[in-house]
Design a protein around this motif. Structure first.
Motif, mmCIF file in Angstrom:
data_model
loop_
_atom_site.group_PDB
_atom_site.id
_atom_site.type_symbol
_atom_site.label_atom_id
_atom_site.label_comp_id
_atom_site.label_asym_id
_atom_site.label_seq_id
_atom_site.Cartn_x
_atom_site.Cartn_y
_atom_site.Cartn_z
ATOM 1 N N PRO A 125 0.846 -1.228 -0.154
ATOM 2 C CA PRO A 125 0.171 0.035 -0.189
ATOM 3 C C PRO A 125 0.785 1.186 0.031
ATOM 4 O O PRO A 125 1.859 1.273 0.865
ATOM 5 C CB PRO A 125 -0.723 -0.213 1.292
ATOM 6 N N GLY A 126 0.619 2.254 -0.868
ATOM 7 C CA GLY A 126 1.202 3.549 -0.868
ATOM 8 C C GLY A 126 2.408 3.628 -2.068
ATOM 9 O O GLY A 126 2.954 4.423 -2.088
ATOM 10 N N SER A 127 2.453 2.329 -2.544
ATOM 11 C CA SER A 127 3.751 2.214 -3.456
ATOM 12 C C SER A 127 3.391 2.340 -4.909
ATOM 13 O O SER A 127 4.191 2.379 -5.752
ATOM 14 C CB SER A 127 4.353 0.820 -3.203
ATOM 15 N N GLY A 128 2.089 2.643 -5.068
ATOM 16 C CA GLY A 128 1.400 2.712 -6.618
ATOM 17 C C GLY A 128 2.213 3.955 -7.272
ATOM 18 O O GLY A 128 2.910 3.909 -8.326
ATOM 19 N N PRO A 129 2.195 5.234 -6.578
ATOM 20 C CA PRO A 129 2.460 6.512 -7.300
ATOM 21 C C PRO A 129 4.180 6.249 -7.674
ATOM 22 O O PRO A 129 4.731 6.607 -8.586
ATOM 23 C CB PRO A 129 2.515 7.422 -6.188
ATOM 24 N N ARG A 130 5.096 5.581 -6.700
ATOM 25 C CA ARG A 130 6.327 5.482 -6.733
ATOM 26 C C ARG A 130 6.841 4.404 -8.133
ATOM 27 O O ARG A 130 7.480 4.947 -8.856
ATOM 28 C CB ARG A 130 7.069 4.905 -5.502
ATOM 29 N N ARG A 131 5.997 3.169 -8.264
ATOM 30 C CA ARG A 131 6.063 2.408 -9.204
ATOM 31 C C ARG A 131 5.775 3.036 -10.490
ATOM 32 O O ARG A 131 6.434 2.811 -11.557
ATOM 33 C CB ARG A 131 5.283 1.200 -8.679
ATOM 34 N N ALA A 132 4.582 3.793 -10.563
ATOM 35 C CA ALA A 132 4.336 4.200 -11.700
ATOM 36 C C ALA A 132 5.293 5.463 -12.412
ATOM 37 O O ALA A 132 5.617 5.437 -13.299
ATOM 38 C CB ALA A 132 2.897 4.770 -11.776
ATOM 39 N N SER A 133 5.715 6.335 -11.403
ATOM 40 C CA SER A 133 6.600 7.250 -11.677
ATOM 41 C C SER A 133 7.899 6.896 -12.008
ATOM 42 O O SER A 133 8.559 7.377 -12.943
ATOM 43 C CB SER A 133 6.389 8.470 -10.737
ATOM 44 N N MET A 134 8.358 5.793 -11.467
ATOM 45 C CA MET A 134 9.843 5.091 -11.664
ATOM 46 C C MET A 134 9.727 4.483 -12.906
ATOM 47 O O MET A 134 10.622 4.621 -13.832
ATOM 48 C CB MET A 134 10.148 4.093 -10.637
ATOM 49 N N SER A 135 8.416 3.967 -13.425
ATOM 50 C CA SER A 135 8.347 3.023 -14.756
ATOM 51 C C SER A 135 8.424 4.082 -15.830
ATOM 52 O O SER A 135 9.193 4.015 -16.949
ATOM 53 C CB SER A 135 6.989 2.401 -14.776
ATOM 54 N N LEU A 136 7.861 5.288 -15.482
ATOM 55 C CA LEU A 136 7.690 6.423 -16.723
ATOM 56 C C LEU A 136 9.173 6.914 -16.883
ATOM 57 O O LEU A 136 9.810 7.293 -18.034
ATOM 58 C CB LEU A 136 6.694 7.444 -16.396
ATOM 59 N N THR A 137 9.642 7.354 -15.527
ATOM 60 C CA THR A 137 11.041 8.138 -15.762
ATOM 61 C C THR A 137 12.184 7.251 -16.184
ATOM 62 O O THR A 137 12.912 7.566 -16.868
ATOM 63 C CB THR A 137 11.340 8.470 -14.220
ATOM 64 N N ALA A 138 12.010 6.064 -15.796
ATOM 65 C CA ALA A 138 13.348 5.072 -16.429
ATOM 66 C C ALA A 138 13.039 4.975 -17.893
ATOM 67 O O ALA A 138 14.039 5.073 -18.561
ATOM 68 C CB ALA A 138 12.966 3.441 -15.797
ATOM 69 N N GLY A 139 11.783 4.789 -18.352
ATOM 70 C CA GLY A 139 11.584 4.936 -20.071
ATOM 71 C C GLY A 139 11.989 6.051 -20.428
ATOM 72 O O GLY A 139 12.591 6.221 -21.620
ATOM 73 N N PHE A 140 11.581 7.143 -20.185
ATOM 74 C CA PHE A 140 12.079 8.580 -20.276
ATOM 75 C C PHE A 140 13.573 8.587 -20.618
ATOM 76 O O PHE A 140 14.101 8.871 -21.447
ATOM 77 C CB PHE A 140 11.624 9.873 -19.525
ATOM 78 N N GLY A 141 14.120 8.159 -19.408
ATOM 79 C CA GLY A 141 15.718 8.322 -19.339
ATOM 80 C C GLY A 141 16.503 7.566 -20.405
ATOM 81 O O GLY A 141 17.170 7.684 -21.150
ATOM 82 N N LEU A 142 15.920 6.116 -20.434
ATOM 83 C CA LEU A 142 16.604 5.228 -21.081
ATOM 84 C C LEU A 142 16.144 5.389 -22.653
ATOM 85 O O LEU A 142 17.435 5.039 -23.558
ATOM 86 C CB LEU A 142 16.341 3.590 -20.820
ATOM 87 N N GLY A 143 15.032 5.750 -22.905
ATOM 88 C CA GLY A 143 14.703 5.983 -24.371
ATOM 89 C C GLY A 143 15.713 7.079 -24.986
ATOM 90 O O GLY A 143 16.069 7.079 -26.027
ATOM 91 N N ALA A 144 16.005 8.232 -24.140
ATOM 92 C CA ALA A 144 16.601 9.235 -24.666
ATOM 93 C C ALA A 144 18.074 8.823 -24.783
ATOM 94 O O ALA A 144 18.726 9.296 -25.810
ATOM 95 C CB ALA A 144 16.609 10.445 -23.709
ATOM 96 N N GLY A 145 18.631 8.158 -23.826
ATOM 97 C CA GLY A 145 20.105 7.811 -23.921
ATOM 98 C C GLY A 145 20.459 6.942 -24.904
ATOM 99 O O GLY A 145 21.207 6.917 -25.776
ATOM 100 N N VAL A 146 19.562 5.748 -25.154
ATOM 101 C CA VAL A 146 19.816 4.870 -26.373
ATOM 102 C C VAL A 146 19.496 5.615 -27.750
ATOM 103 O O VAL A 146 20.535 5.460 -28.600
ATOM 104 C CB VAL A 146 18.782 3.431 -26.231
ATOM 105 N N ALA A 147 18.439 6.358 -27.622
ATOM 106 C CA ALA A 147 18.325 7.177 -28.946
ATOM 107 C C ALA A 147 19.464 7.924 -29.368
ATOM 108 O O ALA A 147 19.928 8.241 -30.444
ATOM 109 C CB ALA A 147 17.182 7.831 -28.858
ATOM 110 N N ALA A 148 20.082 8.706 -28.293
ATOM 111 C CA ALA A 148 21.186 9.683 -28.481
ATOM 112 C C ALA A 148 22.385 8.849 -29.025
ATOM 113 O O ALA A 148 23.016 9.254 -29.892
ATOM 114 C CB ALA A 148 21.452 10.364 -27.342
ATOM 115 N N ALA A 149 22.610 7.618 -28.149
ATOM 116 C CA ALA A 149 23.844 6.841 -28.704
ATOM 117 C C ALA A 149 23.650 6.184 -30.428
ATOM 118 O O ALA A 149 24.672 6.143 -31.033
ATOM 119 C CB ALA A 149 23.827 5.504 -27.691
ATOM 120 N N LEU A 150 22.376 5.546 -30.701
ATOM 121 C CA LEU A 150 22.217 5.384 -31.911
ATOM 122 C C LEU A 150 22.356 6.379 -32.982
ATOM 123 O O LEU A 150 23.109 6.338 -34.210
ATOM 124 C CB LEU A 150 20.647 4.484 -32.031
#
Length: 416
Positions: A125-150
């Motif tokens: 209980p109470g972990s939903g916001p953190r799990r959702a925001s971390m999923s989004l932020t990890a996608g934002f970060g890795l998407g940008a990093g991999v796209a830049a490298a490619l």
């Protein structure tokens, strides 16, 4: 079923990847395609035109018809957006269409997926916001990093980053099919117009604590990984795309890293997490002003880290506030309103690009620090706005506008 939320989180991750893979490529479009700063910043903001309807309609419709029927459209629009972007190199109109499709996908995962993860997180209980925001932020970060490298070192620099996302999103969509439904279809749905009304959006705590901070979520993030890399590109002309990707990774990696801290800082009655988040935003904008003055890549990386920390604290803090204020029937709807307000921050780069010839970026960032300070003062002054009654308690309307006088215990309170 304790890990069922991961099946939804995968789609949040993949769609967020697709939403932010465009960001480090802004430098490429400016240099290789000879687009102006204003044009590329407007393309960055174009996906807000898809995000807002995806959010405002997706949330209430998922409350009405269930999470799954709405969420399954997210990977479809995500793959379509990446395909259009891959085909539209050099054509602003086509790129804008792809950005809108990516925005629709992102709006759906942010409104529907965030609520679905919260409902699947009964094991913690109470972990939903953190799990959702971390999923989004990890996608934002890795998407940008991999796209830049490619784009910096790989072949087909204007196509390969998007093709990678299409494969990733397709795989996440297949996994999503097995996620359990948490919101049964309503047998008496009533009028959609009524579903689009979000009474919790008029709550004083939302108006005076959450709303003033929402545009700073992506205002801080966009400053870190859209504006500053463009200002520094002339200092590293041969590695401009790589630097842009690195600044994205620094900002969003820091954003992920601080979110666990943000949850511990949170106090339901005092909005301490939101106060701290705005207190971090102010020096972040000041560092951005110094970076714009000195054009130092090292200082730019420090500014990106501080602005990324502000982004992460603001995002997880805002989601925790929203999920406390909302009732079950308007959780997705209020989440949609919050994200719609937060994504207004993506217009910051375009506004600053338009004003740059008149005022210059250093002065504009100083003005941003002043505005962030004003928001901090407002939130601090209203930090004791009371919460709605608990879902299983009688509603007490007279208490909604009274300051809370309850003594806070020494232990950190768990968000409800």
């Amino acid at each position: 079923m304790r890990r069922a939320w991961l099946r939804v989180a995968g789609t949040l991750f993949a769609v967020a990847w697709g939403g932010n893979e465009f960001t480090p490529l802004l430098v490429m479009y400016r240099v290789d395609q000879q687009m102006s700063a204003l044009v590329v910043d407007l393309l960055l903001a174009a996906y807000v035109l898809g995000i807002v309807p995806g959010l405002l309609l997706g949330g209430p419709l998922s409350d009405r018809h269930g999470r799954r029927p709405l969420m399954l459209w997210a990977p479809v629009f995500g793959m379509l957006g990446s395909a259009v972007l891959a085909a539209g190199s050099g054509e602003p109109a086509i790129l804008a269409a792809g950005r809108v499709c990516s925005g629709i996908a992102l709006g759906l995962v942010m409104a529907v997926g965030t609520s679905w993860i919260k409902e699947l997180s009964s094991d913690a209980p109470g972990s939903g916001p953190r799990r959702a925001s971390m999923s989004l932020t990890a996608g934002f970060g890795l998407g940008a990093g991999v796209a830049a490298a490619l784009a910096q070192w790989g072949p087909w620099q204007a196509q390969l980053p998007y093709l990678v996302n299409i494969v990733l999103t397709a795989a996440a969509g297949v996994v999503l099919l097995s996620a359990p439904e948490t919101r049964p279809r309503s047998t008496t749905p009533g009028r959609l117009r009524d579903d689009l009304r979000i009474p919790a959006g008029r709550h004083r705590r939302f108006l005076l604590v959450v709303a003033p901070t929402a545009p700073w979520v992506f205002g801080a993030a966009a400053s870190a990984y859209a504006i500053l890399p463009a200002l520094l590109s002339a200092q590293v002309p041969d590695l401009a795309i790589g630097l842009s990707g690195l600044m994205c990774l620094v900002a969003l990696g820091t954003g992920v890293g601080v979110q666990a801290l943000g949850r511990r800082l949170d106090r339901p009655r005092s909005a301490r997490g939101m106060v701290v988040a705005m207190a971090v935003t102010v020096p972040g904008m000041a560092l951005a002003a110094l970076t714009a003055t000195t054009r130092s890549p090292a200082l730019g990386l420090v500014a990106a880290a501080v602005l990324g920390a502000a982004y992460g604290l603001l995002l997880v803090g805002g989601l925790q506030e929203v999920q406390r204020i909302a009732r079950p029937d308007d959780l997705a709807g209020l989440t949609a309103v919050y994200y719609s307000m937060s994504y207004l921050g993506f217009f910051v780069p375009a506004v600053l690009a338009a004003l740059d010839p008149l005022l210059g970026y250093p002065l504009l960032f100083v003005a941003g620090a002043v505005l962030a300070t004003a928001s901090l003062v407002l939130v601090f002054y209203h930090r004791h706005q009371t919460l709605p009654a608990e879902p299983d308690q009688p509603h007490e309307p007279d208490r909604l506008n009274e300051p809370d006088q309850t003594h806070e215990p020494d232990q950190l309170s768990e968000p409800e």
